[in-house]
Design an enzyme around this catalytic site. Sequence first.
Site, short mmCIF file in Angstrom:
data_model
loop_
_atom_site.label_atom_id
_atom_site.label_comp_id
_atom_site.label_asym_id
_atom_site.label_seq_id
_atom_site.Cartn_x
_atom_site.Cartn_y
_atom_site.Cartn_z
N ASP A 13 0.85 -1.21 0.00
CA ASP A 13 0.00 0.00 0.00
C ASP A 13 0.88 1.25 0.00
O ASP A 13 1.72 1.43 0.90
CB ASP A 13 -0.89 0.04 1.26
CG ASP A 13 -2.00 -1.00 1.24
OD1 ASP A 13 -2.13 -1.74 0.24
OD2 ASP A 13 -2.74 -1.06 2.24
N LYS A 40 -6.36 -7.20 1.08
CA LYS A 40 -7.41 -7.66 2.00
C LYS A 40 -7.07 -9.01 2.64
O LYS A 40 -7.26 -9.20 3.84
CB LYS A 40 -8.76 -7.72 1.26
CG LYS A 40 -9.23 -6.33 0.85
CD LYS A 40 -10.61 -6.34 0.28
CE LYS A 40 -10.94 -5.01 -0.39
NZ LYS A 40 -10.75 -3.83 0.47
N GLU A 139 -10.88 -10.12 -3.68
CA GLU A 139 -9.78 -9.42 -4.35
C GLU A 139 -8.97 -10.40 -5.19
O GLU A 139 -8.02 -10.01 -5.85
CB GLU A 139 -8.89 -8.73 -3.30
CG GLU A 139 -8.49 -7.33 -3.69
CD GLU A 139 -7.77 -6.58 -2.58
OE1 GLU A 139 -7.92 -5.36 -2.54
OE2 GLU A 139 -7.05 -7.21 -1.77
N LEU A 218 -21.49 -1.64 9.41
CA LEU A 218 -22.10 -0.33 9.13
C LEU A 218 -21.24 0.81 9.66
O LEU A 218 -21.76 1.89 9.95
CB LEU A 218 -23.50 -0.28 9.77
CG LEU A 218 -24.46 -1.39 9.35
CD1 LEU A 218 -25.71 -1.38 10.23
CD2 LEU A 218 -24.85 -1.22 7.88
N ASP A 249 -11.01 -5.29 7.20
CA ASP A 249 -10.20 -6.51 7.21
C ASP A 249 -9.86 -6.92 8.65
O ASP A 249 -9.82 -8.11 8.97
CB ASP A 249 -8.91 -6.31 6.41
CG ASP A 249 -9.19 -5.92 4.97
OD1 ASP A 249 -10.23 -6.35 4.44
OD2 ASP A 249 -8.38 -5.16 4.40
O1 RIB Z 1 -9.12 -3.24 2.67
C1 RIB Z 1 -7.97 -2.43 2.62
C2 RIB Z 1 -7.03 -2.97 1.58
O2 RIB Z 1 -7.65 -2.82 0.31
C3 RIB Z 1 -5.74 -2.20 1.46
O3 RIB Z 1 -4.73 -2.71 2.31
C4 RIB Z 1 -5.41 -2.30 -0.01
O4 RIB Z 1 -4.30 -3.08 -0.27
C5 RIB Z 1 -6.66 -2.87 -0.67
O5 RIB Z 1 -6.50 -4.20 -0.96
#
Ligand code: RIB
Length: 301
Positions: A13, A40, A139, A218, A249
Amino acid sequence: MNRVTVIGSANIDFVVELPRRPDAGETLLGSDLRRFAGGKGANQAAAAARMGAETSFSGCVGADENGSFVCSQLAESGVDVSGVIRVDRPTGTALVLVTPDGENSIVVSPGANHALDVEFAEKKGDEWVDADMVVLNLESPLRAVEHIAAMAAHRGIRLLLNAAPAEQLSAETLALCDPLIVNEHEARVLLGDEGASSFAAVAQRFLDRGVRSVVITLGAAGAVFGDSTGIATVPAFAVDVVDTTGAGDAFVGATASELARGCGLREAVAFASAVAALSVQSVGAQSSYPNRREVRDFLDR
Ligand code: RIB
C-alpha cells in the site's frame, strides 16, 4: 481448534494523506509517501494472527522487494507464510488516498494476485486440510474463490467469505458462507435492486438466499448479524478516526479468530468491533492492528 487459513490477496500500500479527494483533471499536493503492507487477504490474516489464531496465509506475490516486504510483515504478525508463492509479475499494489475525516479512496493494481487461480488452489490445497476456518475475499479471481469455497465445504471446514470488493456470487457459494461479511455497499451489489426497510431486513434477505450466517458492517453505526436463530445489532465504539484503511479486514480477521476458537457469532462480532475501533486510530492497515492484550485493555477500560 483456532486454526485459520486465509487464501487471498497481498498488496503493497502506498499511502498519501490529502486535504480532500482530487477532482477529475486536478493535481493536489499531499503528505510524504508512506509504504505499508496491505491487501485484503494479508490484512485479514494479520488480524487473525494478532488475535491469537494459528494463522496461515496462501497467496501470490512478485519476486520483487515489495513481495519480500509483504511476507516479512505478515511473519512479524505471526502468520505462517510458507503457502505464499513468488511469481513473475509485480506484487499487487494499492494507491491509497486518506482525507482528514479518516476516509480512504483506493485503486488496486492486482499484479501477482492474478496468479491465484484454480490451478494454484488445487496445488496448494493439501496445506490447509487441518484448518478450522477458511477465510476468502473477492480481491482474488472469482473462479478460484468459488473453487476454494467448494473445497472447504467438501472437507467440512467452516467458510468465512468477505464479499469485498463486491461481485455477484453463485447461489452454491452463498449457501456455504458461515458467515458472509459485507458492508452496506457490498450488500446492495449482491442483492441487486431489492430494497429493504432496515438492515435487519437486508440480513434476512441474505438468510433467505441460503447463507448460513451473515454480518453487515455499518461503520460508526455498528454491525447487524444474523443466522437461523435470529438477527441482532452490535453498536460501534466511539473513537477518534485517523484512517479507516483495513478496518473492515481487521473486523474479518478478528471474527474468524473468535469463531475458530469456538465463540458464538454475537461474541465474535462484538470482539471484532473493538478490534476495528482500535485499528482506525492510526495510519495504515496491518500497521494499525492491535494485539489481543490491547483489545482486552480497551474492552476493560
Ligand atoms: O481493505 C484495505 C485494503 O484494500 C488495502 O490494504 C489495499 O491493499 C486494498 O486491498
